[in-house]
Design a protein around this motif. Sequence first.
Motif, PDB file in Angstrom:
ATOM      1  N   GLY A   1       8.374  -7.655  42.914  1.00 29.58           N
ATOM      2  CA  GLY A   1       9.037  -8.906  43.207  1.00 29.58           C
ATOM      3  C   GLY A   1       8.629  -9.469  44.557  1.00 29.58           C
ATOM      4  N   PRO A   2       9.279 -10.580  44.952  1.00 29.43           N
ATOM      5  CA  PRO A   2      10.295 -11.320  44.182  1.00 29.43           C
ATOM      6  C   PRO A   2       9.688 -12.002  42.960  1.00 29.43           C
ATOM      7  CG  PRO A   2       9.675 -12.560  46.129  1.00 29.43           C
ATOM      8  CD  PRO A   2       8.969 -11.235  46.237  1.00 29.43           C
ATOM      9  N   PHE A   3      10.567 -12.557  42.127  1.00 32.09           N
ATOM     10  CA  PHE A   3      10.129 -13.203  40.889  1.00 32.09           C
ATOM     11  C   PHE A   3      11.146 -14.270  40.497  1.00 32.09           C
ATOM     12  CE2 PHE A   3       9.836 -13.156  36.123  1.00 32.09           C
ATOM     13  CZ  PHE A   3       8.567 -13.698  36.043  1.00 32.09           C
ATOM     14  N   GLY A   4      10.670 -15.371  39.948  1.00 34.53           N
ATOM     15  CA  GLY A   4      11.564 -16.432  39.465  1.00 34.53           C
ATOM     16  C   GLY A   4      12.219 -15.980  38.180  1.00 34.53           C
ATOM     17  N   GLU A   5      13.436 -15.436  38.279  1.00 37.45           N
ATOM     18  CA  GLU A   5      14.063 -14.737  37.161  1.00 37.45           C
ATOM     19  C   GLU A   5      14.848 -15.660  36.218  1.00 37.45           C
ATOM     20  OE1 GLU A   5      14.463 -12.275  35.354  1.00 37.45           O
ATOM     21  OE2 GLU A   5      13.542 -10.530  36.314  1.00 37.45           O
ATOM     22  N   TYR A   6      15.378 -15.020  35.124  1.00 36.79           N
ATOM     23  CA  TYR A   6      15.990 -15.774  34.033  1.00 36.79           C
ATOM     24  C   TYR A   6      17.250 -16.558  34.413  1.00 36.79           C
ATOM     25  CZ  TYR A   6      19.718 -12.336  33.298  1.00 36.79           C
ATOM     26  OH  TYR A   6      20.825 -11.547  33.443  1.00 36.79           O
ATOM     27  N   PRO A   7      18.044 -16.156  35.447  1.00 34.41           N
ATOM     28  CA  PRO A   7      19.179 -17.023  35.768  1.00 34.41           C
ATOM     29  C   PRO A   7      18.770 -18.366  36.380  1.00 34.41           C
ATOM     30  CG  PRO A   7      19.595 -14.782  36.514  1.00 34.41           C
ATOM     31  CD  PRO A   7      18.135 -14.872  36.159  1.00 34.41           C
ATOM     32  N   GLY A   8      17.463 -18.525  36.678  1.00 35.29           N
ATOM     33  CA  GLY A   8      16.992 -19.803  37.195  1.00 35.29           C
ATOM     34  C   GLY A   8      16.818 -19.824  38.698  1.00 35.29           C
ATOM     35  N   TYR A   9      16.710 -18.640  39.313  1.00 39.07           N
ATOM     36  CA  TYR A   9      16.516 -18.535  40.752  1.00 39.07           C
ATOM     37  C   TYR A   9      15.509 -17.430  41.054  1.00 39.07           C
ATOM     38  CZ  TYR A   9      20.863 -21.205  41.055  1.00 39.07           C
ATOM     39  OH  TYR A   9      21.818 -22.179  40.917  1.00 39.07           O
ATOM     40  N   ARG A  10      14.829 -17.552  42.202  1.00 44.95           N
ATOM     41  CA  ARG A  10      13.970 -16.458  42.637  1.00 44.95           C
ATOM     42  C   ARG A  10      14.841 -15.265  43.005  1.00 44.95           C
ATOM     43  NH1 ARG A  10      10.391 -18.355  47.171  1.00 44.95           N
ATOM     44  NH2 ARG A  10       9.213 -19.300  45.462  1.00 44.95           N
TER      45      ARG A  10
ATOM     46  N   THR B   1      22.755 -11.771  39.236  1.00 45.00           N
ATOM     47  CA  THR B   1      23.685 -12.898  39.301  1.00 45.00           C
ATOM     48  C   THR B   1      23.555 -13.560  40.669  1.00 45.00           C
ATOM     49  OG1 THR B   1      25.187 -11.783  37.784  1.00 45.00           O
ATOM     50  CG2 THR B   1      26.096 -13.581  39.110  1.00 45.00           C
ATOM     51  N   PRO B   2      23.192 -14.840  40.725  1.00 44.99           N
ATOM     52  CA  PRO B   2      22.863 -15.458  42.015  1.00 44.99           C
ATOM     53  C   PRO B   2      24.000 -15.475  43.031  1.00 44.99           C
ATOM     54  CG  PRO B   2      21.988 -16.779  40.212  1.00 44.99           C
ATOM     55  CD  PRO B   2      22.869 -15.732  39.595  1.00 44.99           C
TER      56      PRO B   2
END
Length: 479
Positions: A267-276, A419-420
Amino acid sequence: MAFNSHRDFFEVLEKEGELARVKKEVDWDGEAGAIGRKTYENQGPAILFEKIKDYPEGYRISNGTTGTWSRVALSMEMAKKASVREIYQEYEKRVDIKIPPKILKKSDAPCKENIMLGDEVDLHQFPMPLIHEGDGGRYVGTWDVVINKDPETNWQNWGMYRFMAHTKNWLTGWPQTTSQFAFIMNKSYLPYNKPMPVAIVLGADPLSHIIATAGIKPYENEAENVGGLRGQAVELVQCETSDLMVPAHAEIVIEGEVMPDQIAPDGPFGEYPGYRSGTMCAGVAVKVTAVTYRSKPIVTMIALGTPPDDSSIAASLTAAVAMKKGLMRHGVPVTDVYVPPEGVTHLIVIGVTKGGTETTRKVLDYFTLRRIMTNKHIVVDADVDVFNMAEVLHCFATRCHPGRGILYEWYEGRSNSLTPFYNPEERKKLKGCSVAFDSTWPPEWEKEIVPIKSSFKTIFGKEIIDKVNNNWDTYGIKL
């Protein structure tokens, strides 16, 4: 006829106007990911990038194979215009049908057309994309099927987890600690300092990828669920360097071992909740032992981000059906469950035949007793269509009492660290909080005091509703 491969499905997508073939050369470094992300955000087609910078002719990248409900419907051989409700119902009907896989000889498996072993392995021979600016590296595993095995029971688990190329023959990944992948690793390998065989599959048939996102119960064979969903057995073949069984028509199969005594930065990575996903962290280290692949291979990419995309659509379908069954077992009088893709599994809508605090408490208890990927739950009456977010929002706004209708509970060791809104300390401890919004009329209210919803279906009598429906074509109004 079920789709055996990624390539088979492209033929139908193209016929239905759901595929764009990009023939212009595209850079794997950011450009392909940016095109994919913009296409998702404008509800565009699946993409096949046919010419990738620095790579030979025929080496390709795909994006968005099942990134819309219309493409999910087509993957299940349903009408392209099937409603979300119809797709949910068909999936629910099929997913518990078990059809054992068919095992192919290695010589008959398309994924064995080309084989790299040992020192020959070089992941950089494949056009792995740097998907987002700011990603920690080139991610080969985004829209994948990741397979590992419990040695005591021979249960082979399918999941979907991210994997980044660390060197030419090492990967680093980040399977969540609450995942079945981590459960097997922590139970059967790490305590004994044993490497864990793993296979990362790219470009299987579309339903294999969808099932990889599903919350199938532990010790159940997802390959059998894929067979039921397809209506015919999925074809598998044994790996070259382990006894794991993988989809025989896959584009690329990366075989390796999760090393028990090593970690690597991920990572980091632009993940599925819509945030890095924060900063670089310690990931599991995978030593690649073999790569098998089809000629002119396709790297499957999902340019994850704000929904909808393949991840949020697939999770909407697979999670909702599993939740509905679980809630019913828990004694909740469920009518339907909807996981809006826009809520990235953090928001769930539950329809019930009998509402009130007691029912809402049962809903909250069900979710907080388990590993928690969700955190907000709206409970609505049976007169509300859970698939119609306009109805759900109106119900929430007008029926949820802000003093009595909001129930919440804290827990530790089971939350979703992606979870952001959780702070760093909460993420470290997997400490979370779930809330349920009771948006139902109190069951103790007399019928006479329950407000009548002023909608076409509810405030008019049957006679006038039937008259208007029967005469609708004569009014000249197109809806």
